[in-house]
Scaffold this motif. Structure first.
Motif, PDB file in Angstrom:
ATOM      1  N   GLU A 120      32.625  39.309  23.901  1.00  0.00           N
ATOM      2  CA  GLU A 120      32.840  39.714  25.291  1.00  0.00           C
ATOM      3  C   GLU A 120      31.966  40.899  25.676  1.00  0.00           C
ATOM      4  OE1 GLU A 120      34.682  38.161  27.594  1.00  0.00           O
ATOM      5  OE2 GLU A 120      35.126  36.655  26.076  1.00  0.00           O
ATOM      6  N   CYS A 121      31.778  41.837  24.757  1.00  0.00           N
ATOM      7  CA  CYS A 121      30.970  43.024  25.066  1.00  0.00           C
ATOM      8  C   CYS A 121      29.526  42.646  25.376  1.00  0.00           C
ATOM      9  CB  CYS A 121      31.023  44.012  23.908  1.00  0.00           C
ATOM     10  SG  CYS A 121      32.652  44.712  23.643  1.00  0.00           S
ATOM     11  N   ALA A 122      28.966  41.720  24.613  1.00  0.00           N
ATOM     12  CA  ALA A 122      27.592  41.282  24.861  1.00  0.00           C
ATOM     13  C   ALA A 122      27.509  40.464  26.141  1.00  0.00           C
ATOM     14  CB  ALA A 122      27.078  40.461  23.682  1.00  0.00           C
ATOM     15  N   GLY A 123      28.580  39.749  26.478  1.00  0.00           N
ATOM     16  CA  GLY A 123      28.572  38.881  27.648  1.00  0.00           C
ATOM     17  C   GLY A 123      28.811  39.595  28.960  1.00  0.00           C
ATOM     18  N   ASN A 124      29.742  40.563  28.966  1.00  0.00           N
ATOM     19  CA  ASN A 124      30.066  41.226  30.236  1.00  0.00           C
ATOM     20  C   ASN A 124      30.322  42.726  30.096  1.00  0.00           C
ATOM     21  OD1 ASN A 124      32.668  41.459  29.208  1.00  0.00           O
ATOM     22  ND2 ASN A 124      33.382  39.610  30.239  1.00  0.00           N
ATOM     23  N   GLY A 125      30.002  43.287  28.951  1.00  0.00           N
ATOM     24  CA  GLY A 125      30.224  44.718  28.750  1.00  0.00           C
ATOM     25  C   GLY A 125      31.572  45.040  28.146  1.00  0.00           C
ATOM     26  N   GLY A 126      32.469  44.054  28.112  1.00  0.00           N
ATOM     27  CA  GLY A 126      33.793  44.248  27.515  1.00  0.00           C
ATOM     28  C   GLY A 126      34.553  45.393  28.156  1.00  0.00           C
ATOM     29  N   ILE A 127      35.310  46.109  27.348  1.00  0.00           N
ATOM     30  CA  ILE A 127      36.109  47.220  27.882  1.00  0.00           C
ATOM     31  C   ILE A 127      35.241  48.436  28.194  1.00  0.00           C
ATOM     32  CG2 ILE A 127      38.206  46.501  26.695  1.00  0.00           C
ATOM     33  CD1 ILE A 127      37.662  48.722  24.648  1.00  0.00           C
ATOM     34  N   PHE A 128      33.999  48.436  27.730  1.00  0.00           N
ATOM     35  CA  PHE A 128      33.122  49.583  27.936  1.00  0.00           C
ATOM     36  C   PHE A 128      32.394  49.514  29.267  1.00  0.00           C
ATOM     37  CE2 PHE A 128      33.402  48.616  23.419  1.00  0.00           C
ATOM     38  CZ  PHE A 128      34.013  49.767  22.972  1.00  0.00           C
TER      39      PHE A 128
END
Length: 177
Positions: A120-128
């Motif tokens: 998710e982080c690579a796809g949409n930035g995730g919680i960051f």
């Protein structure tokens, strides 16, 4: 100390059962291997780049190398340099400190290059998301061919993402088919 030993004896050794053999995975595995070899005609070389992740995705990527998934047996191997790679496997949101390094790795990868974002982080930035310390998703820094969703995605989904990127690139560039 005796109390602790009594608890250990009473609880026993906690362990998970080994996974049962899955015949569907065996046929899917053979199909993946034949697809990679028919498209590329050789092994697929991957350079994994951690752009600022929590390492959960790296653990799932590492699981691809265990005997259950046997990534090397499929004709896929990890390399130490982007100059030897066909694909970049990027995990995590891109931190400001890793932005230049990720661009350098992308530029050093020879054409036709593939980029797969894992998680998710690579796809949409995730919680960051995007902030003073984070550029957010990988596609904000370099072009991405496929994003594998999940936090973290299971190894089989990562393998499917890798294969879909190779298949899509072969279809658009007219590589071996």
């Amino acid at each position: 100390m005796w109390f602790l030993l009594k608890q250990i004896v009473h609880a026993g050794l906690p362990a998970e059962k080994a996974p049962e053999p899955n015949e569907a995975w065996r046929t899917e595995r053979e199909q993946i291997q034949s697809n990679i070899l028919s498209i590329l005609g050789r092994a697929l070389c991957i350079r994994q780049v951690d752009a600022g992740s929590c390492n959960a995705c790296e653990l799932e990527i590492q699981a691809l190398s265990n005997p259950y998934y046997n990534l090397e047996g499929l004709g896929i191997k990890f390399v130490a340099s982007p100059r030897h790679a066909d694909m970049l496997l990027v995990t995590g949101p891109v931190t400001k400190n890793m932005e230049a390094a990720l661009k350098d790795a992308y530029d050093a990868t020879p054409h036709p290059k593939l980029v797969v974002g894992i998680g998710e982080c690579a796809g949409n930035g995730g919680i960051f998301g995007e902030s003073y310390a984070s550029c957010g998703r990988v596609s904000n820094v370099i072009p991405v061919d496929v994003v594998v969703p999940g936090c973290p995605p299971p190894p089989i989904d990562i393998l499917r993402g890798i294969l879909s990127a190779v298949t899509a690139k072969a279809g658009e560039s007219g590589m071996r088919a």
